[in-house]
Design a protein around this motif. Structure first.
Motif, short mmCIF file in Angstrom:
data_model
loop_
_atom_site.label_atom_id
_atom_site.label_comp_id
_atom_site.label_asym_id
_atom_site.label_seq_id
_atom_site.Cartn_x
_atom_site.Cartn_y
_atom_site.Cartn_z
N TRP A 157 14.77 14.97 3.56
CA TRP A 157 14.21 15.90 4.53
C TRP A 157 13.83 17.20 3.83
N ASP A 158 12.68 17.73 4.21
CA ASP A 158 12.26 19.06 3.78
C ASP A 158 11.89 19.81 5.06
N GLY A 159 12.87 20.52 5.58
CA GLY A 159 12.68 21.14 6.90
C GLY A 159 12.56 20.05 7.94
N LYS A 160 11.45 20.04 8.66
CA LYS A 160 11.25 19.03 9.70
C LYS A 160 10.49 17.79 9.20
N TYR A 161 10.14 17.77 7.92
CA TYR A 161 9.35 16.66 7.36
C TYR A 161 10.23 15.67 6.61
N ARG A 162 9.94 14.40 6.84
CA ARG A 162 10.58 13.33 6.08
C ARG A 162 9.74 13.11 4.83
N ILE A 163 10.42 13.05 3.70
CA ILE A 163 9.74 12.83 2.43
C ILE A 163 10.21 11.47 1.90
N TYR A 164 9.26 10.65 1.48
CA TYR A 164 9.57 9.33 0.96
C TYR A 164 9.24 9.27 -0.52
N GLY B 179 0.81 -1.21 0.00
CA GLY B 179 0.00 0.00 0.00
C GLY B 179 0.84 1.26 0.00
N ILE B 180 1.92 1.25 0.77
CA ILE B 180 2.84 2.39 0.79
C ILE B 180 3.44 2.60 -0.59
N LEU B 181 3.89 1.53 -1.21
CA LEU B 181 4.47 1.64 -2.55
C LEU B 181 3.44 2.13 -3.56
N SER B 182 2.23 1.68 -3.41
CA SER B 182 1.17 2.13 -4.30
C SER B 182 0.94 3.64 -4.16
N MET B 183 0.98 4.13 -2.95
CA MET B 183 0.84 5.57 -2.74
C MET B 183 2.02 6.34 -3.34
N LEU B 184 3.21 5.79 -3.15
CA LEU B 184 4.41 6.49 -3.62
C LEU B 184 4.54 6.48 -5.14
N LYS B 185 3.86 5.56 -5.81
CA LYS B 185 3.93 5.56 -7.27
C LYS B 185 3.23 6.80 -7.84
N HIS B 186 2.39 7.42 -7.03
CA HIS B 186 1.69 8.64 -7.46
C HIS B 186 2.43 9.91 -7.06
N GLY B 187 3.57 9.75 -6.39
CA GLY B 187 4.36 10.92 -6.00
C GLY B 187 4.88 10.79 -4.59
N ASN B 188 5.81 11.65 -4.26
CA ASN B 188 6.43 11.65 -2.95
C ASN B 188 5.40 11.95 -1.87
N LYS B 189 5.61 11.35 -0.71
CA LYS B 189 4.71 11.55 0.42
C LYS B 189 5.51 11.80 1.69
N THR B 190 4.92 12.58 2.59
CA THR B 190 5.53 12.75 3.90
C THR B 190 5.14 11.56 4.77
N GLN B 191 5.88 11.39 5.85
CA GLN B 191 5.54 10.31 6.77
C GLN B 191 4.15 10.55 7.34
N LYS B 192 3.80 11.77 7.60
CA LYS B 192 2.49 12.10 8.13
C LYS B 192 1.37 11.69 7.16
N GLU B 193 1.56 11.93 5.88
CA GLU B 193 0.57 11.53 4.87
C GLU B 193 0.41 10.02 4.84
#
Length: 108
Positions: free
Chosen positions: A58-65, A15-29
């Motif tokens: 990292w984008d400021g305090k956010y982790r981007i995957y 599911g995580i990979l499926s979300m990431l195929k549509h673009g980068n996501k933060t850990q919070k998302e």
């Protein structure tokens, strides 16, 4: 080669990979998208990171995957080749079996 089976063996990681195929996501998302805790999502992310299927920035305090499509392509090619070799071996065995006519004994 990344352990694709380990990485894809869990529905949450898929599911995580499926979300990431549509673009980068933060850990919070990613946490919001699943009905499990933040530490559980982080555990899944760590497995995907260990296998280098995703990357973290990292984008400021956010982790981007984000997905690592090159790693996925290499893993796909290796799995495809492995399965092809397995099937080739099975086809050779079947060919030898048929050519020997051993199956006629079983039919009689």
């Amino acid at each position: 080669m990344p352990d694709v089976y380990r990485a894809l063996g869990d529905s949450t990681r898929r599911g995580i990979l499926s979300m990431l195929k549509h673009g980068n996501k933060t850990q919070k998302e990613l946490v919001k998208a699943f009905d499990i805790s933040q530490p559980a999502i982080k555990k899944h992310l760590n497995i995907l990171l260990e296998e280098k299927i995703i990357s973290e920035s990292w984008d400021g305090k956010y982790r981007i995957y984000s997905l690592n499509p090159e790693v996925l392509q290499i893993a796909y090619n290796e799995v495809h080749q492995y399965i092809g070799e397995l099937l080739d071996n099975q086809l050779v065995s079947l060919k030898n079996y048929v050519e020997k006519g051993e199956f006629q004994d079983e039919l009689d």
